[in-house]
Scaffold this motif. Structure first.
Motif, mmCIF file in Angstrom:
data_model
loop_
_atom_site.group_PDB
_atom_site.id
_atom_site.type_symbol
_atom_site.label_atom_id
_atom_site.label_comp_id
_atom_site.label_asym_id
_atom_site.label_seq_id
_atom_site.Cartn_x
_atom_site.Cartn_y
_atom_site.Cartn_z
ATOM 1 N N ARG A 63 0.662 -1.389 0.009
ATOM 2 C CA ARG A 63 -0.146 -0.225 -0.033
ATOM 3 C C ARG A 63 0.764 1.271 -0.003
ATOM 4 N NH1 ARG A 63 -3.382 -0.090 5.337
ATOM 5 N NH2 ARG A 63 -3.902 2.043 4.497
ATOM 6 N N ILE A 64 0.232 2.217 -0.651
ATOM 7 C CA ILE A 64 0.784 3.585 -0.259
ATOM 8 C C ILE A 64 0.805 4.164 1.163
ATOM 9 C CG2 ILE A 64 0.860 6.232 -1.196
ATOM 10 C CD1 ILE A 64 0.104 5.385 -3.743
ATOM 11 N N ALA A 65 2.103 4.113 1.840
ATOM 12 C CA ALA A 65 1.972 4.596 3.337
ATOM 13 C C ALA A 65 2.331 6.030 3.642
ATOM 14 C CB ALA A 65 3.259 3.584 3.754
ATOM 15 N N GLY A 66 2.904 6.700 2.720
ATOM 16 C CA GLY A 66 3.121 8.111 2.914
ATOM 17 C C GLY A 66 3.574 8.696 1.467
ATOM 18 N N MET A 67 3.968 10.011 1.781
ATOM 19 C CA MET A 67 4.447 10.721 0.658
ATOM 20 C C MET A 67 5.278 12.088 1.062
ATOM 21 S SD MET A 67 0.821 13.100 -0.324
ATOM 22 C CE MET A 67 1.928 14.192 -1.529
ATOM 23 N N ILE A 68 6.091 12.702 0.233
ATOM 24 C CA ILE A 68 6.971 13.746 0.467
ATOM 25 C C ILE A 68 7.299 14.380 -0.695
ATOM 26 C CG2 ILE A 68 9.070 12.622 0.707
ATOM 27 C CD1 ILE A 68 9.930 14.424 3.122
ATOM 28 N N ALA A 69 7.369 15.578 -0.665
ATOM 29 C CA ALA A 69 7.608 16.539 -1.854
ATOM 30 C C ALA A 69 8.718 17.585 -1.597
ATOM 31 C CB ALA A 69 6.599 17.178 -2.677
ATOM 32 N N LEU A 70 9.592 17.742 -2.661
ATOM 33 C CA LEU A 70 10.549 18.647 -2.641
ATOM 34 C C LEU A 70 10.515 19.810 -3.432
ATOM 35 C CD1 LEU A 70 13.473 20.007 -1.638
ATOM 36 C CD2 LEU A 70 14.426 18.129 -3.164
ATOM 37 N N ASN A 71 10.358 21.004 -3.162
ATOM 38 C CA ASN A 71 10.066 22.122 -4.068
ATOM 39 C C ASN A 71 11.342 23.150 -4.133
ATOM 40 O OD1 ASN A 71 8.992 24.597 -5.302
ATOM 41 N ND2 ASN A 71 7.532 25.033 -3.922
ATOM 42 N N ALA A 76 14.776 25.557 -0.828
ATOM 43 C CA ALA A 76 14.347 24.094 -0.920
ATOM 44 C C ALA A 76 13.390 24.014 0.098
ATOM 45 C CB ALA A 76 15.676 23.425 -0.603
ATOM 46 N N GLN A 77 12.167 23.750 -0.327
ATOM 47 C CA GLN A 77 11.004 23.554 0.558
ATOM 48 C C GLN A 77 10.629 22.143 0.778
ATOM 49 O OE1 GLN A 77 9.660 26.445 2.108
ATOM 50 N NE2 GLN A 77 11.215 27.260 1.261
ATOM 51 N N VAL A 78 10.415 21.743 1.988
ATOM 52 C CA VAL A 78 9.567 20.298 2.247
ATOM 53 C C VAL A 78 8.184 20.533 2.148
ATOM 54 C CG1 VAL A 78 9.034 18.429 3.782
ATOM 55 C CG2 VAL A 78 11.332 19.470 3.572
ATOM 56 N N GLU A 79 7.521 20.013 1.063
ATOM 57 C CA GLU A 79 6.021 20.004 0.773
ATOM 58 C C GLU A 79 5.322 18.808 1.047
ATOM 59 O OE1 GLU A 79 4.868 23.007 -0.118
ATOM 60 O OE2 GLU A 79 6.486 24.120 -1.154
ATOM 61 N N ASP A 80 4.245 19.040 1.436
ATOM 62 C CA ASP A 80 3.183 17.487 1.530
ATOM 63 C C ASP A 80 3.978 16.363 1.935
ATOM 64 O OD1 ASP A 80 1.458 19.397 0.475
ATOM 65 O OD2 ASP A 80 1.183 18.424 -1.500
ATOM 66 N N PHE A 81 4.422 16.540 3.186
ATOM 67 C CA PHE A 81 5.165 15.271 4.026
ATOM 68 C C PHE A 81 3.935 14.682 4.896
ATOM 69 C CE2 PHE A 81 8.609 14.370 7.219
ATOM 70 C CZ PHE A 81 8.580 12.752 6.839
ATOM 71 N N VAL A 92 7.969 4.994 8.368
ATOM 72 C CA VAL A 92 7.825 5.624 6.986
ATOM 73 C C VAL A 92 8.319 7.126 6.698
ATOM 74 C CG1 VAL A 92 5.807 6.007 5.301
ATOM 75 C CG2 VAL A 92 5.804 4.106 6.616
ATOM 76 N N GLY A 93 7.967 7.918 7.600
ATOM 77 C CA GLY A 93 8.447 9.282 7.631
ATOM 78 C C GLY A 93 9.852 9.587 7.576
ATOM 79 N N LEU A 96 10.994 8.527 4.167
ATOM 80 C CA LEU A 96 10.740 9.350 3.388
ATOM 81 C C LEU A 96 11.677 10.992 3.389
ATOM 82 C CD1 LEU A 96 6.916 9.359 3.276
ATOM 83 C CD2 LEU A 96 8.291 9.066 1.325
ATOM 84 N N ILE A 97 11.794 11.330 4.701
ATOM 85 C CA ILE A 97 12.869 12.358 4.493
ATOM 86 C C ILE A 97 14.167 12.194 4.212
ATOM 87 C CG2 ILE A 97 13.723 12.292 7.312
ATOM 88 C CD1 ILE A 97 12.313 15.585 5.683
ATOM 89 N N ALA A 98 14.788 10.799 4.543
ATOM 90 C CA ALA A 98 16.150 10.541 4.084
ATOM 91 C C ALA A 98 16.298 10.576 2.564
ATOM 92 C CB ALA A 98 16.370 9.334 4.429
ATOM 93 N N THR A 99 15.211 10.202 1.734
ATOM 94 C CA THR A 99 15.207 10.332 0.453
ATOM 95 C C THR A 99 15.180 11.579 -0.038
ATOM 96 O OG1 THR A 99 14.134 8.069 0.200
ATOM 97 C CG2 THR A 99 13.637 9.705 -1.583
ATOM 98 N N LEU A 100 14.328 12.442 0.553
ATOM 99 C CA LEU A 100 14.205 13.922 0.418
ATOM 100 C C LEU A 100 15.784 14.549 0.540
ATOM 101 C CD1 LEU A 100 11.509 16.372 0.408
ATOM 102 C CD2 LEU A 100 13.381 16.970 1.752
ATOM 103 N N GLN A 101 16.257 14.495 1.698
ATOM 104 C CA GLN A 101 17.584 14.914 1.888
ATOM 105 C C GLN A 101 18.664 14.473 1.068
ATOM 106 O OE1 GLN A 101 18.274 13.835 5.901
ATOM 107 N NE2 GLN A 101 17.003 15.294 6.859
#
Length: 152
Positions: A63-71, A76-81, A92-93, A96-101
């Protein structure tokens, strides 16, 4: 946690599913229906946002368990986390944040910033973010959000 978490780029055709996830996750803080309706437009993931941002989803247990976006459009903004309520507190968080970083560092970013939900301020603090200011809510007049940053 039990199941493996995989992170992948979001697909444009997932905008509706991800918007619904964002609304469920936001509502998990106990906000009432009027508040959630006021936030609906801001939390809607549109094709334009998906094209402009780098968006990732976490999958767990099929299943989709979470989402994160980089703007990267304005700094450099974290969006929709957001993490699906059933998966909150299960790593899960952090994935996600490790991937964004990693993506932000690859893009040459030195500092990430976020306008956090006041309820999520402690979560961001655990991830190393520090509050340095406040920003007006994009949805609720008179409401202020913690403005946080993380040096990479």
């Amino acid at each position: 946690m039990g199941e493996d978490i995989t992170i992948r780029r979001a697909r444009a055709d997932e905008a509706g599913v991800l918007t619904a996830l964002a609304l469920r996750a936001k509502a998990s803080w106990g906000y009432d229906a009027a508040f959630m309706e006021a936030c609906r437009e801001e939390l809607t993931l549109t094709p334009a946002k998906m094209a402009a941002w780098q968006v990732w989803v976490a999958e767990a247990g099929g299943r989709i368990a979470g989402m994160i976006a980089l703007n990267l459009e304005r700094g450099a903004q974290v969006e929709d986390f957001f993490v699906e309520p059933a998966f909150q507190g299960r790593g899960v968080g952090g994935e996600l944040i490790a991937t964004l970083q990693e993506a932000a560092r690859a893009a040459g970013v030195g500092v990430l910033e976020v306008d956090a939900d006041p309820n999520a301020e402690a979560i961001y603090a655990k991830l190393g973010f520090q509050t340095f200011s406040h920003s007006p809510s994009g949805s609720i007049p008179g409401r202020w959000l913690p403005r946080m940053r993380l040096a990479l």
